[in-house]
Design an enzyme around this catalytic site. Structure first.
Site: not given
Ligand code: ADP
Length: 495
Positions: A193, A246, A248-249, A268, A302, A399
Site C-alpha cells: 500500500k 512511516g 512512530t505514531e 522503520e 527519517c 521530528e
Molecule cells: P506521515 O505522518 O509522514 O504522513 P504516516 O505514518 O501517517 O506518515 O504514513 C505512512 C504510511 O502509513 C502511509 O502509507 C499511510 O497511508 C499509512 N498509514 C497511516 N495511518 C495508518 C493506519 N492507521 N494504519 C495503517 N497504515 C496507516
C-alpha cells in the site's frame, strides 16, 4: 535563462499515465476499487489535483491478500528455482532503469522533489536495490547442526508468507523497492500500500512487475488511505507479516493492529538525528555536509541531521557556513531545472512544519535564516537554521520532517553524548572530525542504527538501515533484512 524556460517537457508516457484514472493491481490485473471510488493526487508545487487513483479499502485488501495467499501456496512462484526468482528480480531492476526518466518525472510531480534529484538518487538507488536483492535469492541457506550421531539436524530458511507493506511518501519508489526487493528474494508474496500522497510510481512499478514476468498475485498494489486500506492490511488475519515505514505514531497503531493474529512486524520509523561537528573537522566538507544532512529531500528524511551539535569554538563559523549554504538553495517547483529544493509534499506537512517553527519561536529559539513559508501557491518552506535552542524545546525533541535544523554549541564530550542520546529516537547520527580514534569511540557510544563519519546520507543496498529505540524494529537492506522475511525451521531426523 529563466527557470521556466529551462524546465523539461513532461514525458508523453507520464502525461498519459497521470491523464487517466489509475486502477489498482490485484492478481496481475488492473481493477477498479470494489467501491468504485477514486481519490485525488495533488501536485505539491501548485496545490492542484493532477491525477486520480482507485481508492482501495477493506474489500480490495481482502481481494489482494487472497491473491497473494494463492500465489504463495500454488502456481509458479513457490516451485520456481531460486535462480529463476533472482533473474526476475534483476529484470525488474533493469526495467526500472529503462524507464528512469518516467519514474523520475512521476516522483518529482507527485512528491515535489527536484527532478534532478529523483534522476540521480531515487530511481538509480531503486535499481541498485533490486539488483542487489536479486543476488540474495540464490544465497539463502540453512545450517547443519551436528549435536549427536543419532540425529541429522538442519535448519531451513523459509519465506515468511504473505507480507503487507505500507510505505511513506518521502521516497515513494525507493521505499517500494526497499520493501519489495527482500520479499521477492526470499520467495514471499506481497500486498503493497503506497502512501495516499504519492501512489503513482508504485503503480508504474506494478506495470513493470507484470512485464518482468513475476507471476500473478506475487505483487499486488492497493493504493488508498492509511486509516482504511492501511489499517485493513495491518490487521488482516491472513497476512503473516507487516512491514511499515512511516511515523512512530502510526508505527504504534500498526503494532496494535498486528496483535490480532500476532503477525510479525518490522518498522522503520521517525528520527531526530544528532549531527556532531568537532572543531578539528575538515570544514570544507563539514559545512556543506551538515547543510545537506538536513536540507536533502527538504528535510523529509527519517534520518535527517536535524540536531546540529557544534564544538563551541567553531559554533559561529559552522552556523554561518550552514546559513550561507541555506541561502544558496533555490526553492521552487521540482520540475524547474534550477530548483534545489521543491515544495513539501502536502498542505498537512506544510502546516506541521510551520507549526513547529512557531513553537520554536514561542519557546525562545531564533531563525538565523528562513523560518517562514514562501508566499504564493504550493507548499514551500524556506530552509531554516534555528539557534538559541535548548534540549527541552519541542523543536529539539520532536521530528519536524522539514528543512529545519536546530543548532547547539557543546564543550564537554560526555555531556554531548548524553544529550545526543537523550531522544526517544535512535535512527541515525553523524560525527565530523579529523581524529579517527575519537570518531570511532563516539560512533560506539551513539545509540543509533547508522552512524556516519565525515559523511551523511550515504546509502547502499548492502548496508543495513533501521532504528534503535522508537525508531523501529529490524533492519532493512543488507543481509540483515533477510531475517525479517524468513522463518527458520529446525528439522531433526533420527538416523
Ligand atoms: P506521515 O505522518 O509522514 O504522513 P504516516 O505514518 O501517517 O506518515 O504514513 C505512512 C504510511 O502509513 C502511509 O502509507 C499511510 O497511508 C499509512 N498509514 C497511516 N495511518 C495508518 C493506519 N492507521 N494504519 C495503517 N497504515 C496507516
Amino acid at each position: 535563462m529563466s527557470a521556466t524556460a529551462s524546465a523539461p517537457q513532461i514525458h508523453n508516457r507520464v502525461q498519459q499515465f497521470i491523464g487517466t484514472p489509475r486502477k489498482m493491481f490485484i492478481n496481475g490485473k488492473w481493477v477498479e476499487a470494489a467501491s468504485g471510488k477514486t481519490f485525488p493526487v495533488y501536485n505539491p508545487a501548485t496545490g492542484e489535483v493532477m491525477a486520480r487513483v482507485a481508492e482501495g479499502d477493506r474489500e480490495d485488501i481482502n481481494r489482494a491478500v487472497k491473491a497473494a495467499r494463492k500465489a504463495f501456496e500454488s502456481g509458479p512462484w513457490p516451485v520456481m528455482t531460486a535462480s529463476d526468482r533472482g533473474r526476475l528480480i534483476w529484470q525488474l531492476g533493469d526495467l526500472i532503469e529503462q524507464h528512469l526518466e518516467e519514474f523520475a518525472q512521476l516522483e518529482s510531480l507527485d512528491n515535489g522533489k527536484p527532478l534532478s534529484v529523483a534522476r540521480v538518487a531515487d530511481v538509480p538507488l531503486a535499481v541498485d536495490l533490486f539488483h542487489y536483492m536479486a543476488g540474495w535469492a540464490t544465497k539463502i541457506e540453512g545450517n547443519t547442526i551436528p549435536f549427536s550421531p543419532k540425529y541429522l539436524a538442519y535448519t531451513r530458511r523459509e519465506p515468511i508468507g504473505v507480507v503487507g507493506q505500507i510505505i511513506p511518501w518521502n521516497f515513494p519508489l525507493l521505499m517500494a523497492a526497499w520493501k519489495l526487493g527482500p520479499a521477492l528474494a526470499t520467495g514471499c508474496t506481497v500486498v503493497l500500500k503506497p502512501a495516499e500522497q504519492t501512489p503513482l510510481s508504485a503503480l508504474l512499478l506494478a506495470e513493470l512487475v507484470a512485464e518482468a514476468g513475476i507471476p500473478d498475485g506475487v505483487v499486488n498494489v492497493v493504493p488508498g488511505y492509511g486509516e482504511t486500506a492501511g489499517a485493513a492490511l495491518a490487521s488482516h488475519n491472513d497476512v503473516d507479516k507487516v512491514a511499515f515505514t512511516g511515523s512512530t505514531e502510526v508505527g504504534k497503531l500498526i503494532v496494535q493492529a498486528a496483535a490480532g493474529n500476532l503477525k510479525k512486524v518490522s518498522l522503520e520509523l521517525g528520527g531526530k538525528s544528532p549531527n556532531i561537528v568537532f572543531d578539528d573537522a575538515d570544514m570544507s566538507k563539514t559545512i556543506s555536509g551538515a547543510a545537506s544532512a538536513i536540507f536533502f529531500n527538504h528535510g523529509q528524511c527519517c534520518c535527517a541531521g536535524s540536531r546540529l551539535y557544534v564544538e563551541k569554538s567553531m559554533f559561529d563559523n559552522v552556523v554561518s557556513g550552514v546559513v550561507d549554504e541555506a541561502k544558496k538553495i533555490k526553492v521552487g517547483p521540482g520540475f524547474d531545472a534550477e530548483t534545489d529544493m521543491g515544495p513539501l509534499v502536502s498542505k498537512e506537512q506544510l502546516d506541521r512544519v510551520t507549526g513547529y517553527l512557531q513553537s520554536g519561536f514561542s519557546e525562545g529559539a531564533e531563525a538565523v535564516v528562513g523560518g517562514r513559508k514562501k508566499s504564493g501557491a504550493g507548499y514551500f518552506v524556506e530552509p531554516t537554521v534555528m539557534v538559541k535552542t535548548n534540549p527541552n524545546m519541542k523543536i529539539m525533541r520532536e521530528e519536524i520532517f522539514g528543512p529545519v535544523v536546530c543548532a547547539m554549541p557543546f564543550s564537554d564530550v560526555d555531556k554531548l553524548i548524553a544529550e545526543a542520546n537523550q531522544s526517544e529516537y535512535g535512527l541515525a547520527a553523524a560525527v565530523w572530525t579529523r581524529d579517527i580514534s575519537k570518531a570511532h569511540r563516539i560512533a560506539e557510544k551513539l545509540r543509533a542504527g547508522t552512524v556516519w563519519i565525515n559523511c551523511y546520507n550515504v546509502f547502499d543496498p548492502a548496508m543495513p538501515f533501521g532504528g534503535y529505540k522508537q525508531s523501529g524494529w529490524g533492519r532493512e537492506m543488507g543481509h540483515d533484512v533477510l531475517e525479517l522475511y524468513t522463518e527458520v525451521k529446525a528439522v531433526c531426523a533420527a538416523i
